[in-house]
Design a protein around this motif. Structure first.
Motif, PDB file in Angstrom:
ATOM      1  N   HIS A 191     -12.132  18.804   9.541  1.00 39.19           N
ATOM      2  CA  HIS A 191     -13.503  19.012   9.058  1.00 39.19           C
ATOM      3  C   HIS A 191     -13.594  20.465   8.569  1.00 39.19           C
ATOM      4  N   TYR A 201     -16.655  15.608  17.767  1.00 38.27           N
ATOM      5  CA  TYR A 201     -16.497  16.804  16.944  1.00 38.27           C
ATOM      6  C   TYR A 201     -16.300  18.011  17.849  1.00 38.27           C
ATOM      7  N   ARG A 219     -16.839   8.930  18.314  1.00 34.43           N
ATOM      8  CA  ARG A 219     -16.073   9.970  17.626  1.00 34.43           C
ATOM      9  C   ARG A 219     -16.534  11.327  18.161  1.00 34.43           C
ATOM     10  N   GLY A 262     -13.211  21.097  13.653  1.00 34.60           N
ATOM     11  CA  GLY A 262     -14.071  21.747  12.687  1.00 34.60           C
ATOM     12  C   GLY A 262     -13.780  23.221  12.456  1.00 34.60           C
ATOM     13  N   GLU A 273     -11.521   9.216  18.344  1.00 37.48           N
ATOM     14  CA  GLU A 273     -11.042  10.123  17.296  1.00 37.48           C
ATOM     15  C   GLU A 273     -11.696  11.478  17.471  1.00 37.48           C
ATOM     16  N   THR A 287      -6.944  11.846   7.834  1.00 35.30           N
ATOM     17  CA  THR A 287      -8.388  11.595   7.903  1.00 35.30           C
ATOM     18  C   THR A 287      -9.126  12.916   7.736  1.00 35.30           C
ATOM     19  N   PHE A 288     -10.092  12.923   6.792  1.00 33.96           N
ATOM     20  CA  PHE A 288     -10.814  14.154   6.471  1.00 33.96           C
ATOM     21  C   PHE A 288     -12.299  13.865   6.313  1.00 33.96           C
ATOM     22  N   ASP A 289     -13.122  14.784   6.829  1.00 34.15           N
ATOM     23  CA  ASP A 289     -14.564  14.720   6.618  1.00 34.15           C
ATOM     24  C   ASP A 289     -14.912  15.463   5.330  1.00 34.15           C
ATOM     25  N   ASN A 312     -19.720  21.972   3.529  1.00 32.94           N
ATOM     26  CA  ASN A 312     -18.453  21.292   3.798  1.00 32.94           C
ATOM     27  C   ASN A 312     -17.622  21.210   2.529  1.00 32.94           C
ATOM     28  N   LYS A 360     -14.249  10.469   5.418  1.00 32.64           N
ATOM     29  CA  LYS A 360     -15.462  10.154   6.166  1.00 32.64           C
ATOM     30  C   LYS A 360     -16.593  11.040   5.635  1.00 32.64           C
ATOM     31  N   SER A 396     -12.534  15.145  15.573  1.00 28.13           N
ATOM     32  CA  SER A 396     -12.638  15.875  14.319  1.00 28.13           C
ATOM     33  C   SER A 396     -12.635  17.370  14.624  1.00 28.13           C
ATOM     34  N   ALA A 438      -8.870  14.176  13.007  1.00 29.08           N
ATOM     35  CA  ALA A 438      -9.425  14.326  11.662  1.00 29.08           C
ATOM     36  C   ALA A 438      -9.704  15.806  11.445  1.00 29.08           C
TER      37      ALA A 438
END
Length: 300
Positions: free
Chosen positions: A208, A142, A140, A178, A174, A230-232, A250, A11, A176, A206
């Motif tokens: 991050h 975070y 989504r 971080g 979902e 799943t990865f940012d 990132n 993503k 994420s 996911a």
């Protein structure tokens, strides 16, 4: 031999998370062109902007112009960060596909980032999530500072799990996780995921990662070994957090894709097109971007 997945979802968060901390002001037509180029790389999810008050994030003041100016490609999900109901008004005008909401796992970072306590933040996000769901949009979430906080040090995994479960209960599809300041290491990543995976299925999580200490790709590998897929990423290694001093960019999407393809893990992304898109934004920013892939290209 370690077990690796056949496919991974990447993503792209560069247009939002990557540009929000840039001192160079990127012209709106250049942002639109960059997102259009990204849409043609095979990336299937792009977070394009944030509908936040421009006085807080001036580089993203043109959120509505960008969101309504891009050429959408079928099969690509276009999302934007929405902090409150005022931001939701802009999101609905743009009619993007997915809302992203955010908060921190630690009190001090949440206060710096949102100007509210953690418990005061939930009702604000509930309004946004409810409005998104009522309008047929997915949400989504975070959670920042899952592994460490610039103000409080190492984050208590139980606190991070509490915030995460609350967001899932509010209706996000979902989550994420971080590493906002890039302090995590592979052993810590696996220890945290062991706790999370007892409560939350891997397909709802996911990762991050930021690359402050050069650990991002190693942490991706540790996550893959735990079943995460799943990865940012931010193209070129763009990024950083305005409310986390010292946080660097990132994990670079181009480096991440190169590593995965080299290990035989499919992403559906055209690596050459991705690098060309990274070079486009590097030229607009006017300085070399930190990804290893671009450093190699720049040296040729």
């Amino acid at each position: 031999m370690m077990q690796l997945p056949n496919n991974v979802t990447i993503k792209e968060v560069g247009p939002r998370d990557g540009l929000q901390n840039e001192k160079t002001v990127i012209a709106t037509p250049d942002k639109i062109e960059w997102i259009n180029r990204l849409s043609r790389t095979g990336v299937r999810h792009i977070e394009i902007t944030s509908f936040v008050n421009p006085k807080w994030i001036p580089p993203l003041a043109d959120s509505l112009e960008v969101a309504t100016g891009i050429a959408r490609v079928e099969g690509v999900t276009y999302s934007a960060l929405v902090p409150n109901m005022r931001g939701m008004e802009g999101f609905l005008k743009a009619n993007l596909d997915e809302v992203a909401v955010f908060m921190s796992a630690t009190e001090t970072h949440n206060q710096k980032n949102i100007n509210k306590s953690i418990d005061e933040t939930f009702p604000v996000l509930k309004e946004v999530i409810d409005a998104a769901l009522q309008n047929g949009k997915r949400v989504r979430g975070y959670v920042s500072t899952v592994f460490g906080c610039p103000y409080e040090g190492r984050t208590d995994v139980k606190q991070a799990l509490y915030v995460s479960q609350k967001l899932l209960d509010l209706g996000i599809h979902e989550l994420s996780l971080g590493d906002t300041i890039g302090v995590a290491n592979p052993v810590q990543v696996q220890q945290v995921l062991e706790v999370f995976l007892r409560e939350i299925p891997a397909d709802r999580l996911a990762m991050h990662f930021h690359d402050t200490r050069g650990m991002a790709l190693a942490n991706v590998l540790a996550s893959l070994q735990m079943g995460l897929t799943t990865f940012d990423g931010a193209l070129g290694g763009l990024g950083g957090c305005p409310y986390a001093p010292g946080a660097s960019g990132n994990v670079a999407t181009d480096d991440l894709v190169h590593m995965l393809h080299g290990m035989g893990v499919a992403t559906g992304i055209d690596e050459a097109a991705l690098v060309a898109s990274a070079q486009f934004m590097q030229d607009k920013i006017g300085r070399p971007l930190p990804s290893h892939t671009l450093q190699t290209v720049n040296a040729c």
